[in-house]
Enzyme design. Structure first.
Site, PDB file in Angstrom:
ATOM      1  N   GLU A  46      33.636 -35.361  86.546  1.00  0.00           N
ATOM      2  CA  GLU A  46      33.504 -35.959  85.211  1.00  0.00           C
ATOM      3  C   GLU A  46      32.566 -35.082  84.374  1.00  0.00           C
ATOM      4  O   GLU A  46      31.590 -34.516  84.904  1.00  0.00           O
ATOM      5  CB  GLU A  46      32.889 -37.354  85.362  1.00  0.00           C
ATOM      6  CG  GLU A  46      32.487 -38.053  84.091  1.00  0.00           C
ATOM      7  CD  GLU A  46      31.657 -39.327  84.358  1.00  0.00           C
ATOM      8  OE1 GLU A  46      30.899 -39.357  85.356  1.00  0.00           O
ATOM      9  OE2 GLU A  46      31.807 -40.281  83.585  1.00  0.00           O
ATOM     10  N   ASN A 106      35.469 -40.393  77.118  1.00  0.00           N
ATOM     11  CA  ASN A 106      35.121 -39.704  78.369  1.00  0.00           C
ATOM     12  C   ASN A 106      36.465 -39.442  79.044  1.00  0.00           C
ATOM     13  O   ASN A 106      37.093 -40.384  79.534  1.00  0.00           O
ATOM     14  CB  ASN A 106      34.216 -40.605  79.217  1.00  0.00           C
ATOM     15  CG  ASN A 106      33.681 -39.897  80.435  1.00  0.00           C
ATOM     16  OD1 ASN A 106      34.236 -38.891  80.884  1.00  0.00           O
ATOM     17  ND2 ASN A 106      32.586 -40.409  80.986  1.00  0.00           N
ATOM     18  N   LYS A 123      38.478 -42.653  80.120  1.00  0.00           N
ATOM     19  CA  LYS A 123      37.741 -43.586  80.977  1.00  0.00           C
ATOM     20  C   LYS A 123      37.721 -45.000  80.404  1.00  0.00           C
ATOM     21  O   LYS A 123      37.348 -45.208  79.239  1.00  0.00           O
ATOM     22  CB  LYS A 123      36.307 -43.082  81.163  1.00  0.00           C
ATOM     23  CG  LYS A 123      35.452 -43.886  82.134  1.00  0.00           C
ATOM     24  CD  LYS A 123      34.101 -43.203  82.321  1.00  0.00           C
ATOM     25  CE  LYS A 123      33.216 -43.915  83.329  1.00  0.00           C
ATOM     26  NZ  LYS A 123      31.916 -43.184  83.490  1.00  0.00           N
ATOM     27  N   GLU A 142      26.665 -44.619  78.095  1.00  0.00           N
ATOM     28  CA  GLU A 142      28.109 -44.399  77.958  1.00  0.00           C
ATOM     29  C   GLU A 142      28.754 -45.409  77.015  1.00  0.00           C
ATOM     30  O   GLU A 142      29.712 -45.079  76.319  1.00  0.00           O
ATOM     31  CB  GLU A 142      28.795 -44.444  79.320  1.00  0.00           C
ATOM     32  CG  GLU A 142      28.407 -43.274  80.216  1.00  0.00           C
ATOM     33  CD  GLU A 142      29.338 -43.111  81.393  1.00  0.00           C
ATOM     34  OE1 GLU A 142      28.851 -43.163  82.532  1.00  0.00           O
ATOM     35  OE2 GLU A 142      30.557 -42.942  81.183  1.00  0.00           O
ATOM     36  N   CYS A 168      34.742 -41.869  87.470  1.00  0.00           N
ATOM     37  CA  CYS A 168      33.437 -42.374  87.859  1.00  0.00           C
ATOM     38  C   CYS A 168      33.352 -43.875  88.096  1.00  0.00           C
ATOM     39  O   CYS A 168      33.791 -44.346  89.134  1.00  0.00           O
ATOM     40  CB  CYS A 168      32.395 -41.911  86.856  1.00  0.00           C
ATOM     41  SG  CYS A 168      30.780 -41.891  87.601  1.00  0.00           S
ATOM     42  N   ASN A 193      29.630 -38.625  87.873  1.00  0.00           N
ATOM     43  CA  ASN A 193      28.218 -38.260  87.746  1.00  0.00           C
ATOM     44  C   ASN A 193      27.457 -39.539  88.064  1.00  0.00           C
ATOM     45  O   ASN A 193      27.457 -40.463  87.221  1.00  0.00           O
ATOM     46  CB  ASN A 193      27.855 -37.830  86.312  1.00  0.00           C
ATOM     47  CG  ASN A 193      28.339 -36.444  85.930  1.00  0.00           C
ATOM     48  OD1 ASN A 193      27.561 -35.622  85.475  1.00  0.00           O
ATOM     49  ND2 ASN A 193      29.614 -36.172  86.077  1.00  0.00           N
TER      50      ASN A 193
HETATM   51  N1  ING Z   1      28.059 -43.278  86.664  1.00  0.00           N
HETATM   52  C1  ING Z   1      27.731 -44.303  87.561  1.00  0.00           C
HETATM   53  C2  ING Z   1      28.859 -44.745  88.486  1.00  0.00           C
HETATM   54  O1  ING Z   1      29.539 -45.741  88.304  1.00  0.00           O
HETATM   55  C3  ING Z   1      26.355 -46.180  88.008  1.00  0.00           C
HETATM   56  C4  ING Z   1      27.091 -45.479  86.900  1.00  0.00           C
HETATM   57  C5  ING Z   1      25.228 -45.589  88.581  1.00  0.00           C
HETATM   58  C6  ING Z   1      26.826 -47.382  88.490  1.00  0.00           C
HETATM   59  C7  ING Z   1      24.563 -46.209  89.638  1.00  0.00           C
HETATM   60  C8  ING Z   1      26.182 -48.029  89.545  1.00  0.00           C
HETATM   61  C9  ING Z   1      25.055 -47.458  90.103  1.00  0.00           C
HETATM   62  O2  ING Z   1      28.990 -44.047  89.481  1.00  0.00           O
HETATM   63  C10 ING Z   1      29.083 -43.181  85.790  1.00  0.00           C
HETATM   64  N2  ING Z   1      29.097 -42.064  85.029  1.00  0.00           N
HETATM   65  O3  ING Z   1      29.933 -44.048  85.659  1.00  0.00           O
END
Ligand code: ING
Length: 321
Positions: A46, A106, A123, A142, A168, A193
């Site tokens: 991503e 995204n 996304k 986001e 993601c 990410n």
């Molecule tokens: N990043 C994360 C993901 O879903 C996140 C957001 C981080 C969710 C930590 C839960 C815990 O992997 C993105 N870019 O969606």
């Protein structure tokens, strides 16, 4: 046998000030290495052209423009498409898209061995928050910087099979895989990410790798597809993002995974025919699914009370006197 040799191209950090051209050269180098290992397709993460900028709050929209692509390919990304054609290797690329009407997405694309774009995804599940939340060690904006995807979850005929894409946070939602599975997806490509620390729920941090693995293994098994999950990893502008890139088979097993948090190619030859034994037995959707019992899944966004549930699905109230 319908083998597809796929290279999950995990990336290490991309710094804020890294020029686009330098990152593109780094990606082309990985394409050359993947081709040398026999890959038909290389999968980048991503937002693979820039640092993960949603970790910062930008007051001015104009300050965001530097992270978005107005054209794909554009002058700085054309070398990726040229390399695909010259090397005869397809690629999946995640990037920030500024659409013609000014909407920001995204986005991810799928490009075939001739350098032609054969698929695009925007996304849908946007995590994080919309407003600046200074209490956080870092932001996850986001919901501020992107609009929800408007192209749906689609599959594309390419590489001798049916290829789906997600991005993601999508990988954490079973609906993502099922909508793709109901279109016959045989391989699902997911760049991510993922900061290890999640400020609203630090108690989850230690489980980052466990959650990453189970959602993609489950998605693969329950929809009889391969799942290729690819991280942008390492400490990027002070934020530690997890690696854990992996390739899961329709068996639900992880068949290859990254062992670093830097640029790393995770390569596996995936026989798409392996999907068949699951698709034609335990997950023969047309024989075993019961959509009549699933009204709540699209009938509400959040959880509801049992009484509200009965209004969405009357069967739930059938035994009520
Ligand atoms: N990043 C994360 C993901 O879903 C996140 C957001 C981080 C969710 C930590 C839960 C815990 O992997 C993105 N870019 O969606």
């Amino acid at each position: 046998m319908r083998p597809v040799t796929v290279a999950a191209a995990q990336l290490g950090p991309i710094a804020l000030e890294t020029p686009r051209a330098a990152t593109v050269a780094r990606l082309v180098g990985l394409m050359e290495r993947a081709k040398a290992q026999g890959a038909d397709l290389i999968v980048f993460p991503e937002l693979a052209l820039t640092t993960f900028f949603p970790r910062w709050y930008y007051e001015q929209e104009a300050d965001l423009d530097r992270f978005y692509e107005r054209a794909m390919p554009g002058p700085e990304t054309q070398p990726l498409f040229d390399a695909a054609r010259d090397l005869s290797i397809g690629f999946h690329l995640g990037y920030a898209e500024l659409a013609a009407d000014g909407t920001r997405f995204n986005t991810a694309i799928l490009v075939d061995k001739s350098g032609e774009t054969v698929g695009k995804y925007r996304k849908i599940h946007l995590p994080g928050h919309r407003e600046h939340e200074p209490w956080r060690a870092f932001q996850h904006l986001e919901k501020r910087y992107f609009a929800p995807g408007d192209l749906g979850f689609r599959v594309f005929d390419a590489f001798g099979g049916r290829i789906g894409m997600a991005i993601c946070n999508d990988r954490r939602w079973p609906e993502t895989y099922r909508v793709l599975g109901l279109q016959g997806a045989e391989m699902i490509l997911i760049g991510y990410n993922t900061p290890i620390h999640n400020p609203p729920a630090p108690e989850h941090d230690r489980l980052s790798w466990h959650h990453n693995a189970i959602v993609m293994q489950a998605g693969a098994y329950q929809n009889a597809a391969f799942v290729v999950g690819v991280a942008k990893a390492g400490v990027e502008e002070g934020v530690h993002q997890m690696g854990g890139s992996l390739i899961a088979a329709p068996t639900g097993e992880t068949i290859a995974q990254a062992v670093t948090e830097d640029d790393e190619l995770v390569v596996a030859t995936c026989d798409l025919d392996l999907c068949r034994s699951y698709r034609e037995s335990v997950f023969a959707f047309e024989r075993h699914r019961e959509p009549g019992a699933y009204a709540l899944i699209t009938g509400t966004k959040g959880a509801v009370t049992p009484d509200e549930a009965k209004r969405i699905d009357p069967a739930l109230g059938k035994l009520d006197t």
